[in-house]
Design an enzyme around this catalytic site. Structure first.
Site, PDB file in Angstrom:
ATOM      1  N   GLY A 229      -0.865  27.334   4.092  1.00 52.71           N
ATOM      2  CA  GLY A 229      -0.987  28.324   3.037  1.00 52.71           C
ATOM      3  C   GLY A 229      -1.852  29.340   2.911  1.00 52.71           C
ATOM      4  O   GLY A 229      -1.174  29.860   2.506  1.00 52.71           O
ATOM      5  N   GLU A 269      -3.318  22.246   8.900  1.00 58.37           N
ATOM      6  CA  GLU A 269      -1.917  22.643   9.134  1.00 58.37           C
ATOM      7  C   GLU A 269      -1.633  23.139   9.689  1.00 58.37           C
ATOM      8  O   GLU A 269      -0.973  23.879   8.297  1.00 58.37           O
ATOM      9  CB  GLU A 269      -1.178  21.672   8.356  1.00 58.37           C
ATOM     10  CG  GLU A 269      -2.230  20.149   8.451  1.00 58.37           C
ATOM     11  CD  GLU A 269      -0.893  19.434   7.400  1.00 58.37           C
ATOM     12  OE1 GLU A 269      -0.060  19.723   6.934  1.00 58.37           O
ATOM     13  OE2 GLU A 269      -0.882  17.597   7.989  1.00 58.37           O
ATOM     14  N   GLY A 271      -0.102  26.849   9.883  1.00 56.75           N
ATOM     15  CA  GLY A 271       1.326  27.647  10.650  1.00 56.75           C
ATOM     16  C   GLY A 271       0.560  28.665  10.870  1.00 56.75           C
ATOM     17  O   GLY A 271       0.905  29.957  11.958  1.00 56.75           O
ATOM     18  N   ARG A 272       1.619  29.601   9.646  1.00 55.93           N
ATOM     19  CA  ARG A 272       1.296  31.076   9.920  1.00 55.93           C
ATOM     20  C   ARG A 272       0.549  31.147  10.433  1.00 55.93           C
ATOM     21  O   ARG A 272       0.240  32.915  10.806  1.00 55.93           O
ATOM     22  CB  ARG A 272       2.207  31.491   8.829  1.00 55.93           C
ATOM     23  CG  ARG A 272       2.346  33.298   8.242  1.00 55.93           C
ATOM     24  CD  ARG A 272       3.110  33.104   6.869  1.00 55.93           C
ATOM     25  NE  ARG A 272       2.947  32.294   5.578  1.00 55.93           N
ATOM     26  CZ  ARG A 272       4.252  31.679   4.897  1.00 55.93           C
ATOM     27  NH1 ARG A 272       5.271  32.726   5.401  1.00 55.93           N
ATOM     28  NH2 ARG A 272       5.022  30.940   4.897  1.00 55.93           N
ATOM     29  N   ARG A 307      14.034  35.084   7.646  1.00 56.87           N
ATOM     30  CA  ARG A 307      13.115  35.015   6.082  1.00 56.87           C
ATOM     31  C   ARG A 307      13.103  36.525   5.673  1.00 56.87           C
ATOM     32  O   ARG A 307      13.681  36.089   4.284  1.00 56.87           O
ATOM     33  CB  ARG A 307      12.025  35.458   6.799  1.00 56.87           C
ATOM     34  CG  ARG A 307      11.316  34.378   7.812  1.00 56.87           C
ATOM     35  CD  ARG A 307       9.741  34.346   7.991  1.00 56.87           C
ATOM     36  NE  ARG A 307       8.630  34.386   6.497  1.00 56.87           N
ATOM     37  CZ  ARG A 307       8.127  34.795   5.526  1.00 56.87           C
ATOM     38  NH1 ARG A 307       8.362  36.424   6.324  1.00 56.87           N
ATOM     39  NH2 ARG A 307       7.743  34.280   4.741  1.00 56.87           N
ATOM     40  N   TYR A 311      14.348  34.560   1.512  1.00 54.80           N
ATOM     41  CA  TYR A 311      13.424  35.345   0.439  1.00 54.80           C
ATOM     42  C   TYR A 311      13.598  36.455   0.102  1.00 54.80           C
ATOM     43  O   TYR A 311      12.425  37.279  -0.755  1.00 54.80           O
ATOM     44  CB  TYR A 311      12.306  34.985   0.933  1.00 54.80           C
ATOM     45  CG  TYR A 311      12.484  33.356   1.912  1.00 54.80           C
ATOM     46  CD1 TYR A 311      12.168  32.273   1.438  1.00 54.80           C
ATOM     47  CD2 TYR A 311      11.402  33.205   3.220  1.00 54.80           C
ATOM     48  CE1 TYR A 311      12.429  31.412   2.299  1.00 54.80           C
ATOM     49  CE2 TYR A 311      11.044  32.325   4.159  1.00 54.80           C
ATOM     50  CZ  TYR A 311      11.963  30.940   3.408  1.00 54.80           C
ATOM     51  OH  TYR A 311      11.666  30.122   3.794  1.00 54.80           O
ATOM     52  N   CYS A 338      28.215  38.469   8.980  1.00 51.25           N
ATOM     53  CA  CYS A 338      29.456  38.724   7.813  1.00 51.25           C
ATOM     54  C   CYS A 338      28.673  38.166   6.747  1.00 51.25           C
ATOM     55  O   CYS A 338      29.173  37.414   6.054  1.00 51.25           O
ATOM     56  CB  CYS A 338      30.913  38.430   8.370  1.00 51.25           C
ATOM     57  SG  CYS A 338      31.263  39.044   9.738  1.00 51.25           S
ATOM     58  N   GLU A 339      27.125  38.885   6.290  1.00 49.93           N
ATOM     59  CA  GLU A 339      26.790  38.677   5.662  1.00 49.93           C
ATOM     60  C   GLU A 339      26.502  39.912   4.971  1.00 49.93           C
ATOM     61  O   GLU A 339      25.684  40.606   5.985  1.00 49.93           O
ATOM     62  CB  GLU A 339      25.604  37.171   6.084  1.00 49.93           C
ATOM     63  CG  GLU A 339      25.754  36.495   5.830  1.00 49.93           C
ATOM     64  CD  GLU A 339      26.006  35.287   4.728  1.00 49.93           C
ATOM     65  OE1 GLU A 339      25.734  35.774   3.629  1.00 49.93           O
ATOM     66  OE2 GLU A 339      25.635  33.969   5.079  1.00 49.93           O
TER      67      GLU A 339
HETATM   68  N1  LLP Z   1       1.858  21.562   6.842  1.00 46.67           N
HETATM   69  C1  LLP Z   1       2.729  20.601   6.550  1.00 46.67           C
HETATM   70  C2  LLP Z   1       3.558  19.590   5.408  1.00 46.67           C
HETATM   71  C3  LLP Z   1       3.885  22.416   5.668  1.00 46.67           C
HETATM   72  O1  LLP Z   1       5.012  22.205   5.328  1.00 46.67           O
HETATM   73  C4  LLP Z   1       3.482  23.568   6.106  1.00 46.67           C
HETATM   74  C5  LLP Z   1       5.268  24.508   6.402  1.00 46.67           C
HETATM   75  C6  LLP Z   1       2.944  23.603   6.735  1.00 46.67           C
HETATM   76  C7  LLP Z   1       1.638  22.613   7.474  1.00 46.67           C
HETATM   77  C8  LLP Z   1       2.944  25.579   7.087  1.00 46.67           C
HETATM   78  O2  LLP Z   1       1.947  26.020   6.719  1.00 46.67           O
HETATM   79  P1  LLP Z   1       1.970  28.188   6.206  1.00 46.67           P
HETATM   80  O3  LLP Z   1       0.194  27.785   7.128  1.00 46.67           O
HETATM   81  O4  LLP Z   1       3.047  28.181   7.558  1.00 46.67           O
HETATM   82  O5  LLP Z   1       2.177  28.445   5.416  1.00 46.67           O
HETATM   83  N2  LLP Z   1       9.898  28.491   6.329  1.00 46.67           N
HETATM   84  C9  LLP Z   1       9.060  29.300   4.956  1.00 46.67           C
HETATM   85  C10 LLP Z   1       7.508  28.396   5.351  1.00 46.67           C
HETATM   86  C11 LLP Z   1       7.888  27.535   5.183  1.00 46.67           C
HETATM   87  C12 LLP Z   1       6.309  26.809   4.679  1.00 46.67           C
HETATM   88  C13 LLP Z   1       6.708  24.840   4.466  1.00 46.67           C
HETATM   89  N3  LLP Z   1       6.127  24.030   6.041  1.00 46.67           N
HETATM   90  C14 LLP Z   1       8.562  30.331   5.208  1.00 46.67           C
HETATM   91  O6  LLP Z   1       9.025  31.785   6.609  1.00 46.67           O
HETATM   92  O7  LLP Z   1       7.465  31.474   5.011  1.00 46.67           O
END
Ligand code: LLP
Length: 409
Positions: A229, A269, A271-272, A307, A311, A338-339
């Site tokens: 997040g 956890e 990611g981004r 993305r 979004y 084609c979108e």
């Molecule tokens: N942990 C869980 C259980 C999750 O579902 C997610 C992301 C993360 C960690 C990692 O979240 P982050 O730190 O990357 O925000 N596809 C969307 C984001 C969807 C995130 C889904 N879950 C986008 O491109 O913005």
């Protein structure tokens, strides 16, 4: 401000070596971010970042995280396989999935991964698929709206994830009867926020709730999992999250609830935040079309980065060799699907784009390649690692028509 730490010379050299489109990832940047995060939480007992594999599911990237002391957060069987492939095992893996086929619990249990239960009904599934381990994490959903100051950050009441507060003591007592010796508490209440108060606020909620559940159920709280997040500045005017301040904010909440000498662990956890800014989609301008608007067609499309289409997300774009040229033209930058939403940018001010220009689409290191698909028979691109020693390594080849046909019977 998006990440401009890599020079155009690097992008140009990479595009000389590999045909566009492809995603380029900066190893040094990824390592720097992992170290900064680990330093920000060095105060915390048993701190562990479980990199969210879904953000950048490539074993070469996962190995980098492993070397930096991180674990892997997996949400599916394939992600478990990727984590295994990268050398993770046991408590280095968090299995945070929802509504998944129950056999995936068998797999996660064979690996001895930490299990995060999305629903109270998952207790029975886990019992039947791999058995209940000594420590189980549970995902909390507070319902309603989640506010930070005056801003609404999310609507947990509308979200499919997690357990209600009422379910927690019921499920935790059941887990205790089934032999569980301690629990973890997890929640994910805001996505992509650069607000430094998000993690501290979430931590405060989970620490208070964990302490309350510990008393109510007689089961010790072993760790709190702050999940993902933490966001990144996709737009030029946005500020980076200050991870040191975030770590300190969480520490203050920790001391408030547990005191300075407690042993409750902290997990994340992310990611981004870990890889987003360290990836770029490189693509050449291949068409120019002038009708009611001015279009630049590039050789990448939404299959490589969905993305913006999905979004309306902003991804910064610059043109190699024209970083400082005046942005005195207005374009829609489009792919070939084609979108009509296959646009990386709409009404974007850019310097004049010539056919053959190399465009750099920023912040594609997380939820970029990973969300790729094959609509219109368009294939997924390659991934290239810009290594610490300044060379380029192909870490995933581009798909070919043979891959597209491989699953047909
Ligand atoms: N942990 C869980 C259980 C999750 O579902 C997610 C992301 C993360 C960690 C990692 O979240 P982050 O730190 O990357 O925000 N596809 C969307 C984001 C969807 C995130 C889904 N879950 C986008 O491109 O913005």
């Amino acid at each position: 401000m998006p990440n401009f730490s890599v020079s155009d010379d690097v992008f140009v050299r990479a595009a000389e070596q590999f045909p566009t489109p492809f995603h380029l990832y900066d190893e040094a940047g990824i390592r720097r971010t992992a170290r900064t995060l680990n330093a920000a939480f060095a105060w915390a007992p048993h701190f562990q970042e479980y990199f969210a594999v879904k953000a950048l599911p490539n074993p070469h990237i996962l190995r980098i995280f492993r070397e930096e002391g991180c674990g892997a957060d997996c949400s599916s069987e394939c992600e478990l396989l990727l984590a295994e492939m990268a050398g993770f095992s046991g408590e280095e893996i968090m299995f945070s999935a929802n509504a998944m086929p129950p056999e995936e619990f068998d797999h996660a249990r064979r690996l001895n991964a930490v299990i995060n239960l999305d629903d109270i009904s998952d207790i029975d599934l886990l019992l039947a698929h791999g058995g209940i381990p000594e420590v189980v994490c549970v995902r909390y959903n507070p319902g309603g709206e989640f506010h930070l100051g005056n801003a609404i950050m999310g609507s947990p009441g509308e979200s499919k994830y997690g357990w209600t507060k009422e379910q927690l003591p019921i499920g935790l007592k059941r887990l205790k009867e089934l032999g569980v010796k301690g629990f973890g508490l997890h929640a994910f209440l805001a996505s992509n926020t650069t607000d430094n108060s998000y993690y501290p606020r979430l931590a405060g909620i989970l620490f208070d709730l964990g302490a309350e559940m510990e008393k109510a159920c007689g089961l010790p709280l072993r760790f709190v999992n702050l999940s993902g997040g933490v966001g990144i500045p996709y737009r030029p005017e946005e500020k980076e999250a200050d991870i040191a301040a975030i770590g300190e904010g969480v520490r203050q909440e920790y001391v408030r609830v547990f005191g300075a000498n407690a042993s409750v662990g902290i997990k994340t956890e992310l990611g981004r935040y870990m890889t987003g800014p360290h990836g770029w989609l490189l693509t050449h301008a291949v068409h120019e079309k002038n009708i009611y608007k001015h279009y630049i067609g590039v050789d990448a499309c939404a299959s490589n980065l969905i993305r913006p289409a999905m979004y309306g997300a902003y991804h910064h774009i610059h043109i190699c060799g024209k970083r400082n040229a005046p942005a005195d033209h207005v374009y829609d930058v489009t792919g070939c699907l084609c979108e009509n939403n296959d646009k990386f940018a709409v009404d974007r001010k850019l310097p004049k784009v010539e056919k053959g220009d190399l465009l750099v689409i920023h912040d594609t290191g997380a939820h970029g390649f990973a969300m790729g698909y094959q609509y219109n028979g368009r294939l997924r691109s390659a991934e290239v690692l810009y290594t610490q020693d300044g060379s380029f390594r192909l870490i995933r080849r581009a798909e070919t028509p043979e891959d597209y046909f491989a699953t047909l019977l």
